[in-house]
Each structure stands twice: as C-alpha cells, then as structure tokens.
Design a protein around this motif. Structure first.
Motif, PDB file in Angstrom:
ATOM      1  N   ILE A  54      52.919 -14.897  42.310  1.00 44.41           N
ATOM      2  CA  ILE A  54      53.487 -14.494  41.030  1.00 44.41           C
ATOM      3  C   ILE A  54      54.288 -15.648  40.423  1.00 44.41           C
ATOM      4  O   ILE A  54      54.208 -15.910  39.234  1.00 44.41           O
ATOM      5  N   ARG A  55      55.066 -16.301  41.261  1.00 44.64           N
ATOM      6  CA  ARG A  55      55.835 -17.499  40.898  1.00 44.64           C
ATOM      7  C   ARG A  55      55.829 -18.408  42.113  1.00 44.64           C
ATOM      8  O   ARG A  55      55.416 -18.014  43.189  1.00 44.64           O
ATOM      9  N   ARG A  56      56.375 -19.602  41.944  1.00 35.86           N
ATOM     10  CA  ARG A  56      56.397 -20.566  43.054  1.00 35.86           C
ATOM     11  C   ARG A  56      57.014 -19.958  44.315  1.00 35.86           C
ATOM     12  O   ARG A  56      56.515 -20.139  45.417  1.00 35.86           O
ATOM     13  N   SER A  57      58.067 -19.212  44.170  1.00 33.71           N
ATOM     14  CA  SER A  57      58.768 -18.653  45.330  1.00 33.71           C
ATOM     15  C   SER A  57      58.488 -17.168  45.553  1.00 33.71           C
ATOM     16  O   SER A  57      59.135 -16.534  46.371  1.00 33.71           O
ATOM     17  N   VAL A  58      57.534 -16.618  44.807  1.00 33.51           N
ATOM     18  CA  VAL A  58      57.251 -15.173  44.914  1.00 33.51           C
ATOM     19  C   VAL A  58      55.755 -14.950  45.081  1.00 33.51           C
ATOM     20  O   VAL A  58      54.971 -15.212  44.171  1.00 33.51           O
ATOM     21  N   ARG A  59      55.391 -14.449  46.258  1.00 31.24           N
ATOM     22  CA  ARG A  59      54.008 -14.056  46.554  1.00 31.24           C
ATOM     23  C   ARG A  59      54.094 -12.634  47.086  1.00 31.24           C
ATOM     24  O   ARG A  59      54.736 -12.379  48.107  1.00 31.24           O
ATOM     25  N   LEU A  60      53.444 -11.709  46.385  1.00 28.20           N
ATOM     26  CA  LEU A  60      53.595 -10.296  46.694  1.00 28.20           C
ATOM     27  C   LEU A  60      52.298  -9.662  47.188  1.00 28.20           C
ATOM     28  O   LEU A  60      51.224  -9.948  46.667  1.00 28.20           O
ATOM     29  N   SER A  61      52.447  -8.757  48.154  1.00 28.25           N
ATOM     30  CA  SER A  61      51.309  -7.964  48.630  1.00 28.25           C
ATOM     31  C   SER A  61      51.052  -6.836  47.639  1.00 28.25           C
ATOM     32  O   SER A  61      51.902  -6.518  46.791  1.00 28.25           O
ATOM     33  N   ASP A  62      49.902  -6.196  47.775  1.00 25.88           N
ATOM     34  CA  ASP A  62      49.596  -5.037  46.930  1.00 25.88           C
ATOM     35  C   ASP A  62      50.643  -3.946  47.128  1.00 25.88           C
ATOM     36  O   ASP A  62      51.045  -3.287  46.161  1.00 25.88           O
ATOM     37  N   GLU A  63      51.090  -3.754  48.368  1.00 25.69           N
ATOM     38  CA  GLU A  63      52.102  -2.732  48.658  1.00 25.69           C
ATOM     39  C   GLU A  63      53.429  -3.065  47.956  1.00 25.69           C
ATOM     40  O   GLU A  63      54.063  -2.191  47.365  1.00 25.69           O
ATOM     41  N   GLN A  64      53.842  -4.321  48.008  1.00 25.54           N
ATOM     42  CA  GLN A  64      55.088  -4.721  47.348  1.00 25.54           C
ATOM     43  C   GLN A  64      54.982  -4.546  45.836  1.00 25.54           C
ATOM     44  O   GLN A  64      55.926  -4.069  45.194  1.00 25.54           O
ATOM     45  N   ILE A  65      53.845  -4.918  45.269  1.00 20.73           N
ATOM     46  CA  ILE A  65      53.643  -4.749  43.824  1.00 20.73           C
ATOM     47  C   ILE A  65      53.725  -3.282  43.447  1.00 20.73           C
ATOM     48  O   ILE A  65      54.381  -2.917  42.469  1.00 20.73           O
ATOM     49  N   ALA A  66      53.066  -2.424  44.219  1.00 24.55           N
ATOM     50  CA  ALA A  66      53.106  -0.980  43.942  1.00 24.55           C
ATOM     51  C   ALA A  66      54.539  -0.450  44.001  1.00 24.55           C
ATOM     52  O   ALA A  66      54.951   0.341  43.135  1.00 24.55           O
ATOM     53  N   LEU A  67      55.314  -0.883  44.996  1.00 22.23           N
ATOM     54  CA  LEU A  67      56.713  -0.449  45.105  1.00 22.23           C
ATOM     55  C   LEU A  67      57.537  -0.940  43.921  1.00 22.23           C
ATOM     56  O   LEU A  67      58.335  -0.181  43.352  1.00 22.23           O
ATOM     57  N   ILE A  68      57.352  -2.191  43.537  1.00 23.22           N
ATOM     58  CA  ILE A  68      58.098  -2.739  42.395  1.00 23.22           C
ATOM     59  C   ILE A  68      57.778  -1.959  41.124  1.00 23.22           C
ATOM     60  O   ILE A  68      58.680  -1.572  40.369  1.00 23.22           O
ATOM     61  N   LEU A  69      56.508  -1.695  40.885  1.00 27.26           N
ATOM     62  CA  LEU A  69      56.120  -0.946  39.683  1.00 27.26           C
ATOM     63  C   LEU A  69      56.677   0.471  39.712  1.00 27.26           C
ATOM     64  O   LEU A  69      57.137   0.989  38.686  1.00 27.26           O
ATOM     65  N   ASP A  70      56.666   1.094  40.886  1.00 26.20           N
ATOM     66  CA  ASP A  70      57.227   2.441  41.027  1.00 26.20           C
ATOM     67  C   ASP A  70      58.744   2.430  40.781  1.00 26.20           C
ATOM     68  O   ASP A  70      59.265   3.279  40.057  1.00 26.20           O
ATOM     69  N   LEU A  71      59.439   1.462  41.342  1.00 27.60           N
ATOM     70  CA  LEU A  71      60.889   1.356  41.155  1.00 27.60           C
ATOM     71  C   LEU A  71      61.237   1.016  39.706  1.00 27.60           C
ATOM     72  O   LEU A  71      62.238   1.491  39.167  1.00 27.60           O
ATOM     73  N   ASP A 102      66.200 -19.920  33.703  1.00 27.30           N
ATOM     74  CA  ASP A 102      66.188 -18.687  32.921  1.00 27.30           C
ATOM     75  C   ASP A 102      65.591 -17.541  33.738  1.00 27.30           C
ATOM     76  O   ASP A 102      64.676 -17.761  34.546  1.00 27.30           O
ATOM     77  N   LYS A 103      66.077 -16.338  33.490  1.00 28.83           N
ATOM     78  CA  LYS A 103      65.473 -15.156  34.097  1.00 28.83           C
ATOM     79  C   LYS A 103      64.114 -14.925  33.463  1.00 28.83           C
ATOM     80  O   LYS A 103      63.948 -15.084  32.262  1.00 28.83           O
ATOM     81  N   VAL A 104      63.148 -14.530  34.311  1.00 31.12           N
ATOM     82  CA  VAL A 104      61.806 -14.217  33.837  1.00 31.12           C
ATOM     83  C   VAL A 104      61.544 -12.752  34.162  1.00 31.12           C
ATOM     84  O   VAL A 104      61.863 -12.286  35.260  1.00 31.12           O
ATOM     85  N   ASN A 105      60.953 -12.026  33.224  1.00 32.09           N
ATOM     86  CA  ASN A 105      60.624 -10.621  33.442  1.00 32.09           C
ATOM     87  C   ASN A 105      59.495 -10.536  34.478  1.00 32.09           C
ATOM     88  O   ASN A 105      58.367 -10.945  34.209  1.00 32.09           O
ATOM     89  N   LEU A 106      59.815 -10.027  35.654  1.00 31.98           N
ATOM     90  CA  LEU A 106      58.842  -9.982  36.740  1.00 31.98           C
ATOM     91  C   LEU A 106      57.708  -8.990  36.462  1.00 31.98           C
ATOM     92  O   LEU A 106      56.560  -9.248  36.842  1.00 31.98           O
ATOM     93  N   ILE A 107      58.000  -7.907  35.793  1.00 32.14           N
ATOM     94  CA  ILE A 107      56.965  -6.907  35.487  1.00 32.14           C
ATOM     95  C   ILE A 107      55.887  -7.532  34.607  1.00 32.14           C
ATOM     96  O   ILE A 107      54.688  -7.337  34.838  1.00 32.14           O
ATOM     97  N   ASP A 108      56.299  -8.309  33.604  1.00 35.97           N
ATOM     98  CA  ASP A 108      55.324  -8.998  32.755  1.00 35.97           C
ATOM     99  C   ASP A 108      54.460  -9.954  33.563  1.00 35.97           C
ATOM    100  O   ASP A 108      53.246 -10.013  33.365  1.00 35.97           O
ATOM    101  N   LEU A 109      55.079 -10.688  34.484  1.00 35.86           N
ATOM    102  CA  LEU A 109      54.319 -11.622  35.308  1.00 35.86           C
ATOM    103  C   LEU A 109      53.311 -10.893  36.194  1.00 35.86           C
ATOM    104  O   LEU A 109      52.178 -11.340  36.359  1.00 35.86           O
ATOM    105  N   ILE A 110      53.742  -9.778  36.772  1.00 32.47           N
ATOM    106  CA  ILE A 110      52.838  -8.991  37.623  1.00 32.47           C
ATOM    107  C   ILE A 110      51.657  -8.492  36.809  1.00 32.47           C
ATOM    108  O   ILE A 110      50.502  -8.597  37.227  1.00 32.47           O
ATOM    109  N   LYS A 111      51.937  -7.977  35.618  1.00 37.90           N
ATOM    110  CA  LYS A 111      50.848  -7.436  34.778  1.00 37.90           C
ATOM    111  C   LYS A 111      49.865  -8.515  34.355  1.00 37.90           C
ATOM    112  O   LYS A 111      48.679  -8.246  34.191  1.00 37.90           O
ATOM    113  N   GLU A 112      50.345  -9.762  34.211  1.00 37.70           N
ATOM    114  CA  GLU A 112      49.447 -10.870  33.892  1.00 37.70           C
ATOM    115  C   GLU A 112      48.530 -11.215  35.060  1.00 37.70           C
ATOM    116  O   GLU A 112      47.415 -11.660  34.873  1.00 37.70           O
TER     117      GLU A 112
END
Length: 161
Positions: A116-133, A149-159
């Motif tokens: 997702i970002r240089r320091s963020v690599r997410l599993s399908d399970e983690q993505i599902a939890l983030i979207l649910d939360l 700057d803060k980046v909207n993580l939900i937007d990055l995931i959806k991309e």
C-alpha cells in the motif's frame, strides 16, 4: 487525558517512535497496547529501554487498556498509543472504545499481501478489518514520520484492490 496519536507499528517502541514521534507530539506517556507484550517480561524490559527517559511508558493488554482509557486513568498526560497490529485495534473496538483516527505507520505482511505504501503491506484479512473498522467510524491515515503529510489510507487501499 489527551490522546495525541494512535499508531499501529509492528515494531512497537523503537527509535523512530521513541525519539521522533514522542518528541514531535510532546507526548508525556506512551501506552503500548499489546496482549503479548503485557505478559512478556523480556519484551517489557526492551520496550522500557527504548522509551525516552522523559516519557512515561505503560504496557497494557487490550482489555486493561480499554478500562484505563474509559476512566480516564491518565488525566494530565498527552498520550501516544502504539499497537502492534490491526487485530488489537479490532479487539479494542469490539470492547466499545473507538479511536477517531488511527495512523498505520509500519505494518508488513510477511506472507505477501498488497503493498500500500513503502512501509505498509497488508494481507487480505488486514484490509478487510481496516475497511470494517472504517465503517464503524475510524479514520485511517498513513504517516511514517511527523514531517510527512498524512495520507488517507482508505483511498490508497481502494486504489490497490
């Protein structure tokens, strides 16, 4: 009690968190919320060694953390909360405590996942939890260091998915 930042960082307290983040946030207390660390004396010693002397450190299991946050137990502190993973955040949310914003700073799924970002690599399970939360009202951002700057993580995931 003022919560100045909630960060998910699989490394918990390390140089970047201790020196850079705690200082930039003027944090007076770092609260590590992690069931494993709360029961592991060796890990507690390591976390204490990594924590700046000018900042108090509290290490709590998720259930105890929710109790302390609801009280509030640290009325005069500027609190920087660090958790190891999304599952801990999910557990806290299920216990009735919802943080308004969570920074995913460093999380790296070792089994593959999606970068997702240089320091963020997410599993399908983690993505599902983030979207649910997120649906439950938590805003997710990603910010590796305070000068970035803060980046909207939900937007990055959806991309990416």
């Amino acid at each position: 009690m003022e919560i100045v930042n909630v960060r998910i960082d699989e490394r918990l307290v390390h140089a970047q968190v201790a020196a850079v983040w705690a200082s930039a946030l003027n944090a007076t207390r770092i609260i590590v919320i992690d069931d494993g660390a709360a029961q592991d004396e060796v890990q507690q010693v390591a976390l204490k060694m990594a924590c700046p002397k000018s900042v108090k450190l509290t290490i709590l299991a998720a259930d105890r953390a929710v109790e302390k946050l609801k009280e509030p137990a640290y009325p005069d502190d500027r609190i920087f909360i660090v958790m190891k993973g999304i599952k801990t955040l999910n557990k806290i949310t299920k216990m009735g405590y919802i943080f308004p914003e969570v920074n995913i700073g460093n999380l790296n799924d070792k089994e593959g996942g999606i970068q997702i970002r240089r320091s963020v690599r997410l599993s399908d399970e983690q993505i599902a939890l983030i979207l649910d939360l997120h649906e439950k009202g938590i805003k997710f951002v990603s910010q590796l260091v305070p000068s970035e700057d803060k980046v909207n993580l939900i937007d990055l995931i959806k991309e990416k998915v």
